[in-house]
Enzyme design. Structure first.
Site, PDB file in Angstrom:
ATOM      1  N   ASP A  33       0.858  -1.186   0.000  1.00  0.00           N
ATOM      2  CA  ASP A  33       0.000   0.000   0.000  1.00  0.00           C
ATOM      3  C   ASP A  33       0.896   1.239   0.000  1.00  0.00           C
ATOM      4  O   ASP A  33       1.742   1.393   0.875  1.00  0.00           O
ATOM      5  CB  ASP A  33      -0.888  -0.030   1.252  1.00  0.00           C
ATOM      6  CG  ASP A  33      -1.937   1.076   1.252  1.00  0.00           C
ATOM      7  OD1 ASP A  33      -3.052   0.817   1.692  1.00  0.00           O
ATOM      8  OD2 ASP A  33      -1.622   2.201   0.835  1.00  0.00           O
TER       9      ASP A  33
ATOM     10  N   ASP B 120      -3.902   2.382  -5.083  1.00  0.00           N
ATOM     11  CA  ASP B 120      -2.526   2.344  -4.569  1.00  0.00           C
ATOM     12  C   ASP B 120      -2.199   1.090  -3.771  1.00  0.00           C
ATOM     13  O   ASP B 120      -1.211   1.068  -3.058  1.00  0.00           O
ATOM     14  CB  ASP B 120      -2.240   3.593  -3.714  1.00  0.00           C
ATOM     15  CG  ASP B 120      -2.821   3.496  -2.311  1.00  0.00           C
ATOM     16  OD1 ASP B 120      -3.875   2.860  -2.147  1.00  0.00           O
ATOM     17  OD2 ASP B 120      -2.212   4.047  -1.379  1.00  0.00           O
ATOM     18  N   GLU B 121      -3.022   0.059  -3.863  1.00  0.00           N
ATOM     19  CA  GLU B 121      -2.710  -1.134  -3.075  1.00  0.00           C
ATOM     20  C   GLU B 121      -3.061  -2.417  -3.821  1.00  0.00           C
ATOM     21  O   GLU B 121      -3.926  -2.420  -4.687  1.00  0.00           O
ATOM     22  CB  GLU B 121      -3.443  -1.113  -1.725  1.00  0.00           C
ATOM     23  CG  GLU B 121      -4.929  -1.171  -1.862  1.00  0.00           C
ATOM     24  CD  GLU B 121      -5.663  -1.167  -0.533  1.00  0.00           C
ATOM     25  OE1 GLU B 121      -5.409  -2.046   0.300  1.00  0.00           O
ATOM     26  OE2 GLU B 121      -6.495  -0.274  -0.352  1.00  0.00           O
TER      27      GLU B 121
HETATM   28  N1  DCP Z   1      -8.691   8.315  -0.625  1.00  0.00           N
HETATM   29  C1  DCP Z   1      -9.793   9.153  -0.707  1.00  0.00           C
HETATM   30  N2  DCP Z   1     -10.740   9.172   0.302  1.00  0.00           N
HETATM   31  C2  DCP Z   1     -10.581   8.371   1.395  1.00  0.00           C
HETATM   32  C3  DCP Z   1      -9.475   7.500   1.492  1.00  0.00           C
HETATM   33  C4  DCP Z   1      -8.536   7.501   0.451  1.00  0.00           C
HETATM   34  O1  DCP Z   1      -9.931   9.882  -1.694  1.00  0.00           O
HETATM   35  N3  DCP Z   1     -11.497   8.402   2.379  1.00  0.00           N
HETATM   36  C5  DCP Z   1      -7.670   8.355  -1.693  1.00  0.00           C
HETATM   37  C6  DCP Z   1      -6.524   9.256  -1.300  1.00  0.00           C
HETATM   38  C7  DCP Z   1      -5.422   8.316  -0.937  1.00  0.00           C
HETATM   39  C8  DCP Z   1      -5.706   7.111  -1.791  1.00  0.00           C
HETATM   40  O2  DCP Z   1      -7.117   7.066  -1.941  1.00  0.00           O
HETATM   41  O3  DCP Z   1      -4.139   8.888  -1.190  1.00  0.00           O
HETATM   42  C9  DCP Z   1      -5.194   5.819  -1.198  1.00  0.00           C
HETATM   43  O4  DCP Z   1      -5.899   5.525   0.006  1.00  0.00           O
HETATM   44  P1  DCP Z   1      -5.181   4.957   1.276  1.00  0.00           P
HETATM   45  O5  DCP Z   1      -6.263   4.549   2.220  1.00  0.00           O
HETATM   46  O6  DCP Z   1      -4.155   3.943   0.912  1.00  0.00           O
HETATM   47  O7  DCP Z   1      -4.483   6.236   1.944  1.00  0.00           O
HETATM   48  P2  DCP Z   1      -3.087   6.888   1.653  1.00  0.00           P
HETATM   49  O8  DCP Z   1      -2.304   6.140   0.628  1.00  0.00           O
HETATM   50  O9  DCP Z   1      -3.280   8.324   1.347  1.00  0.00           O
HETATM   51  O10 DCP Z   1      -2.366   6.818   3.056  1.00  0.00           O
HETATM   52  P3  DCP Z   1      -1.720   5.538   3.791  1.00  0.00           P
HETATM   53  O11 DCP Z   1      -0.268   5.862   3.907  1.00  0.00           O
HETATM   54  O12 DCP Z   1      -2.393   5.466   5.106  1.00  0.00           O
HETATM   55  O13 DCP Z   1      -1.988   4.340   2.917  1.00  0.00           O
HETATM   56 MG    MG Z   2      -2.129   4.078   0.765  1.00  0.00          MG
END
Ligand code: DCP
Ligand code: MG
Length: 384
Positions: A44, A137-138
């Site tokens: 992720d 992203d995962e």
């Molecule tokens: N996303 C979004 N709304 C949300 C959660 C996520 O638009 N409620 C989008 C923004 C994130 C992307 O999806 O960048 C990927 O989600 P992740 O849950 O993997 O979150 P991040 O990659 O940003 O952070 P982490 O480091 O916790 O994975």
């Molecule tokens: Mg992420």
């Protein structure tokens, strides 16, 4: 001797319990008894949208950055600096700015994130064809073939940093459920290993909502029965739990002790992409079911997009109050990823089933999957 690996140079550290890599002096050493035996990974990316923006604008690197705003007025993601102030995904933007007034706020650039997501996926597929994307992203990776997984994952994380310019966190275990929990344990730039020996103890204190498929409704129901921690499910009989909670009872029993038989599903193996939900109260009303279908269609559209696939048919699934299953399928003129196209087909199917019967569950899926390249010919969409 405890098997080990350097996360920076990939060297195998010496047997002495030194804190740094003998080859490159990095302190980022992985040591775990099962390190070279585990084969299921979850990867992720860290603060994905924000990481892409920081990569593209070095001025932002040491600033708190929030991506979001726009119509929904919420935080999509925040970089790890902004998170120190308490900013989180899905928080209303005004609250995020109260917590972190100096944050730089940027609107999401989805086309760019999609392109970066595809590059990350391409690097994963260089490691193994057995990749199951879950979101932009995962993904899960099955590394049971092609040599020990851990060194290949260490190399993958480095390539994502060197070639794409963002970072990712990895969880390595023996099934998907635990691999996903592990990837979350040590973000950002994490690499966590959960072996068979410690799974049970690791799971014991976690809230039951961490079990895959346990949503708010079931969490509340379990709480009413006095169950809030995974440990409380660990010595329960699967059939007893199924008698009380339905088929998910089996999952509760197995996941609670770290057993998850789901395979990593590559695109070619997948037969459908779907989403479903159980109503809080059984219903026969189309006016209640249609907005739910709309939301589920959007989820299916996003999942198709993430998986790089399109559906050539739409499947509506309904479960009646007495647990009878109805599935109805409609073929489409062309494969689609569009939530609208899926929704319209599903509503038409629902109209024929809404005969006063009360339903407890509704689901929608895209079937007859093809590659996304064939999806939604633009002329057809425009004509709509
Ligand atoms: N996303 C979004 N709304 C949300 C959660 C996520 O638009 N409620 C989008 C923004 C994130 C992307 O999806 O960048 C990927 O989600 P992740 O849950 O993997 O979150 P991040 O990659 O940003 O952070 P982490 O480091 O916790 O994975
Ligand atoms: Mg992420």
């Amino acid at each position: 001797m405890m098997p080990g690996l350097c996360r920076d140079c990939g060297a195998i550290p010496s047997a002495d319990e030194s804190e740094r890599c003998g080859a490159c002096a990095s302190p980022r050493l992985l040591r775990h008894a099962e390190l070279f035996d585990l084969t299921v990974a979850h990867l992720d990316c860290d603060a994905f949208y924000a990481a892409v923006e920081k990569r593209d604008n070095p001025d932002l690197v040491d600033k708190p950055v929030i991506i979001g705003g726009g119509r929904r007025g919420v935080v999509a993601t925040a970089c790890y600096i902004a998170r120190l102030y308490g900013v989180r995904s899905a928080m209303p933007m005004y609250r995020a700015l109260e917590a972190c007034p100096d944050a730089v706020v940027l609107r999401p650039n989805m086309a760019k994130y999609q392109a970066v997501g595809r590059r990350v996926r391409a690097l994963m597929r260089d490691v193994t064809p057995r990749v199951e994307p879950i979101s932009i992203d995962e993904a899960y990776l099955d590394l049971s073939e092609g040599g020990p997984a851990a060194p290949r994952l260490v190399a993958l994380a480095r390539r994502i940093e060197d070639e794409i310019g963002i970072s990712a966190s990895i969880g390595l275990s023996y099934n998907k459920f635990l691999a996903k929990l592990a990837s979350d344990m040590d973000k950002p730039r994490g690499f966590s290993v959960l072996g068979r020996a410690e799974a049970r103890d690791f799971l014991k204190p976690l809230p039951v909502s961490r079990i895959w498929g346990v949503g708010p409704a079931l969490t509340r129901r379990l709480a009413r029965d006095g169950i809030s921690r995974v440990g409380q499910l660990q010595d329960r009989d699967a059939d007893d739990l199924a008698a009380r909670y339905g088929t998910i009872g089996h999952r509760l029993a197995h996941f609670a002790v770290g057993e998850d038989a789901r395979e990593v599903k590559t695109a070619s193996k997948r037969k459908s992409v779907s989403a479903e939900t159980t109503f809080e109260t059984d219903t026969a009303e189309r006016s209640i079911m249609e907005p739910v279908l709309r939301r589920l269609s959007e989820q299916v559209g996003i999942r198709l997009n993430n998986a790089g696939m399109a559906g050539h048919s739409v499947v509506l699934k309904l479960k009646t109050t007495d647990f009878r299953l109805r599935t109805r399928t409609a073929g489409l003129a062309y494969p689609t990823q569009s939530a609208d196209v899926i929704y319209r087909a599903a509503v038409a199917l629902l109209a024929r089933e809404a005969d006063g019967t009360r339903f407890r569950l509704i689901g929608i899926g895209a079937g007859r999957l093809t590659d996304a390249a064939l999806a939604d010919p633009p002329d057809l969409l425009e004509r709509d």
